[in-house]
Design a protein around this motif. Structure first.
Motif, short mmCIF file in Angstrom:
data_model
loop_
_atom_site.label_atom_id
_atom_site.label_comp_id
_atom_site.label_asym_id
_atom_site.label_seq_id
_atom_site.Cartn_x
_atom_site.Cartn_y
_atom_site.Cartn_z
N MET A 56 -62.63 93.45 -53.57
CA MET A 56 -62.35 94.60 -53.97
C MET A 56 -60.91 94.94 -54.60
O MET A 56 -60.01 94.20 -54.58
N SER A 57 -61.10 95.77 -55.63
CA SER A 57 -59.87 95.86 -56.67
C SER A 57 -59.06 96.81 -55.91
O SER A 57 -59.33 97.79 -55.49
N GLU A 58 -57.54 96.59 -56.43
CA GLU A 58 -56.71 97.46 -55.92
C GLU A 58 -56.46 98.78 -56.56
O GLU A 58 -55.81 99.48 -56.27
N PHE A 59 -56.92 98.57 -57.90
CA PHE A 59 -57.06 99.62 -58.86
C PHE A 59 -57.87 100.57 -58.50
O PHE A 59 -58.99 100.61 -58.09
N TYR A 60 -57.56 101.86 -58.66
CA TYR A 60 -58.50 102.99 -58.27
C TYR A 60 -58.17 104.29 -59.24
O TYR A 60 -57.10 104.67 -59.31
N ILE A 61 -59.42 104.87 -59.44
CA ILE A 61 -59.56 106.24 -60.44
C ILE A 61 -60.14 107.00 -59.66
O ILE A 61 -61.48 106.83 -59.00
N ASN A 62 -59.47 108.33 -59.41
CA ASN A 62 -60.21 109.45 -58.57
C ASN A 62 -61.48 109.74 -59.11
O ASN A 62 -62.40 109.84 -58.77
N LYS A 63 -61.33 110.06 -60.44
CA LYS A 63 -62.57 110.73 -61.35
C LYS A 63 -62.48 110.04 -62.66
O LYS A 63 -61.31 110.14 -63.44
N LEU A 64 -63.28 109.71 -63.22
CA LEU A 64 -63.48 108.87 -64.29
C LEU A 64 -64.67 109.66 -65.21
O LEU A 64 -66.04 110.24 -64.65
N THR A 65 -64.36 110.21 -66.38
CA THR A 65 -65.31 110.92 -67.32
C THR A 65 -65.86 110.04 -68.47
O THR A 65 -64.99 109.53 -69.18
N ILE A 66 -67.02 109.99 -68.61
CA ILE A 66 -67.48 109.23 -69.69
C ILE A 66 -68.29 110.08 -70.71
O ILE A 66 -69.11 110.77 -70.29
N ILE A 67 -67.75 110.19 -71.92
CA ILE A 67 -68.39 111.04 -72.86
C ILE A 67 -69.28 110.19 -73.70
O ILE A 67 -68.88 109.23 -74.53
N GLY A 68 -70.64 110.39 -73.77
CA GLY A 68 -71.65 109.52 -74.35
C GLY A 68 -71.79 108.23 -73.47
O GLY A 68 -71.43 107.25 -73.51
N LEU A 69 -73.05 108.53 -72.67
CA LEU A 69 -73.54 107.37 -71.69
C LEU A 69 -74.28 106.54 -72.19
O LEU A 69 -75.74 107.15 -72.46
N GLY A 70 -74.07 105.34 -72.40
CA GLY A 70 -75.01 104.31 -72.97
C GLY A 70 -74.65 103.04 -72.23
O GLY A 70 -74.24 102.92 -71.32
N LEU A 71 -74.83 101.96 -73.25
CA LEU A 71 -74.79 100.71 -72.65
C LEU A 71 -73.24 100.41 -72.21
O LEU A 71 -72.68 100.12 -70.94
N VAL B 13 -68.24 111.08 -63.77
CA VAL B 13 -69.10 112.01 -64.26
C VAL B 13 -69.35 111.87 -65.92
O VAL B 13 -68.43 111.34 -66.37
N ALA B 14 -70.34 112.13 -66.35
CA ALA B 14 -70.75 111.76 -67.92
C ALA B 14 -71.31 113.14 -68.40
O ALA B 14 -71.77 114.12 -67.70
N THR B 15 -70.81 112.94 -69.88
CA THR B 15 -71.32 114.19 -70.81
C THR B 15 -71.81 113.74 -71.80
O THR B 15 -71.60 112.54 -72.03
N GLY B 16 -72.63 114.57 -72.67
CA GLY B 16 -73.20 114.03 -73.82
C GLY B 16 -74.03 115.12 -74.58
O GLY B 16 -73.93 116.32 -74.17
N ARG B 17 -74.74 114.49 -75.50
CA ARG B 17 -75.61 115.51 -76.38
C ARG B 17 -77.06 115.69 -75.63
O ARG B 17 -77.53 116.68 -75.93
N THR C 79 -73.11 116.83 -66.85
CA THR C 79 -72.96 118.18 -67.31
C THR C 79 -72.98 118.08 -68.79
O THR C 79 -72.50 116.97 -69.59
N LEU C 80 -73.61 119.22 -69.41
CA LEU C 80 -73.61 119.07 -70.89
C LEU C 80 -72.31 119.91 -71.42
O LEU C 80 -71.86 119.97 -72.57
#
Length: 302
Positions: A1-16, A35-39, A57-58
């Motif tokens: 397990m990683s010691e690095f931690y992000i509480n909330k990650l947002t991805i704009i444009g969900l793909g590969l 959380v992801a958002t995109g068109r 969410t859009l």
């Protein structure tokens, strides 16, 4: 397990790319919520159904609210539009990064929107991918043992750069820093030009009168070389235009070299032809075999 931690990650444009990042961080227990958002709602819904993300969410404002890290994973040529939408929503508490293959284009887009590239925007490019596209192609190990290039500017926050580096290292990647112009020049030669050549070769042969037999009897070398021509044409159209100058220089250099090979074949100059092939073999063997052995030494024995 990683010691690095992000509480909330947002991805704009969900793909590969964005999907694989989410999968890798989730597998390491390095992220709380993705959380992801995109068109397009369709791809976002698919990402949720596959367990790649936790919510979508859009609405851009809703997506980035209270985000620790925002990753821009949209097509290269719409970067400026995305940044313009993100600009009023950015806070000093969030770190923004991207996965675009062309950094000069991203830098210009940020300068057009913000005046200067914000200190909390760390431009990056994972050197990994697949001929498959879309969130359904996302894998947990896409970045494992691959390099990620970061191109921080002198004004980029050191803390933001460290955070983005730690994020990619949590995915099993090796992170290196590079100048923006150097990145675009190197990637034009090693990635962008090969894609242009593969697409062009397949297109030329497909329009040949004997195309059916050519593809029917194609050997493994042809399949290996042209595999990347199955990549997303929209993405590579964007990259070719965004990194136009460096790619054109690469095409010109390659064309000049190909002309010399053609002349050697036409004149029956076997010595020159052999010298070219031999130099190429030795250069490739030395470079790639050396890298392979280096990775093997770093890997724990099983």
């Amino acid at each position: 397990m990683s010691e690095f931690y992000i509480n909330k990650l947002t991805i704009i444009g969900l793909g590969l790319m964005g999907g694989s990042l989410a999968r890798a961080l989730k597998a390491q227990g390095a992220v709380g919520q993705v959380v992801a958002t995109g068109r397009r709602a369709e791809s976002l819904e698919k990402g949720l159904a596959l367990g790649v993300i936790d919510a979508w969410t859009l609405d851009m404002a809703e997506a980035v609210a209270n985000a620790d890290v925002v990753v821009i994973a949209t097509p290269t040529l719409i970067a400026e539009k995305v940044l313009a939408e993100l600009e009023p929503l950015m806070t000093t508490a969030m770190v923004v990064t991207d996965v675009a293959s062309v950094k000069g284009n991203m830098q210009r887009a940020a300068e057009n929107v913000f005046g200067d590239v914000p200190a909390n925007f760390v431009m990056g490019h994972p050197i990994a991918g697949s001929e498959q596209s879309g969130v359904e192609a996302a894998t947990v190990d896409l970045f494992l043992d691959h390099r990620v290039i970061l191109t921080p500017l002198p004004t980029t926050s050191a803390a933001a750069t460290t955070l983005v580096q730690a994020m990619w290292e949590a995915c099993g990647a090796e992170v290196v820093c590079m100048d923006v112009a150097e990145h675009d020049s190197v990637l034009a030669a090693t990635s962008h030009l090969p894609h242009v050549l593969a697409y062009t070769l397949v297109d030329a042969l497909a329009q040949n009168g004997a195309a059916a037999d050519i593809f029917r009897f194609a050997a493994g070398g042809f399949r290996d070389f042209t595999r990347i021509a199955s990549s997303d044409p929209t993405m590579w159209h964007d990259i070719a235009l965004a990194n136009q100058d460096a790619i054109l220089q690469g095409i010109d250099n390659f064309s000049a070299h190909l002309d010399k090979v053609r002349a050697a074949i036409a004149s029956g100059d076997g010595a020159s032809l052999y010298a070219t092939f031999d130099r190429a073999k030795r250069a490739r063997d030395e470079h790639f075999l050396g890298q392979y052995l280096s990775r093997q030494k770093k890997s724990p024995s099983t």
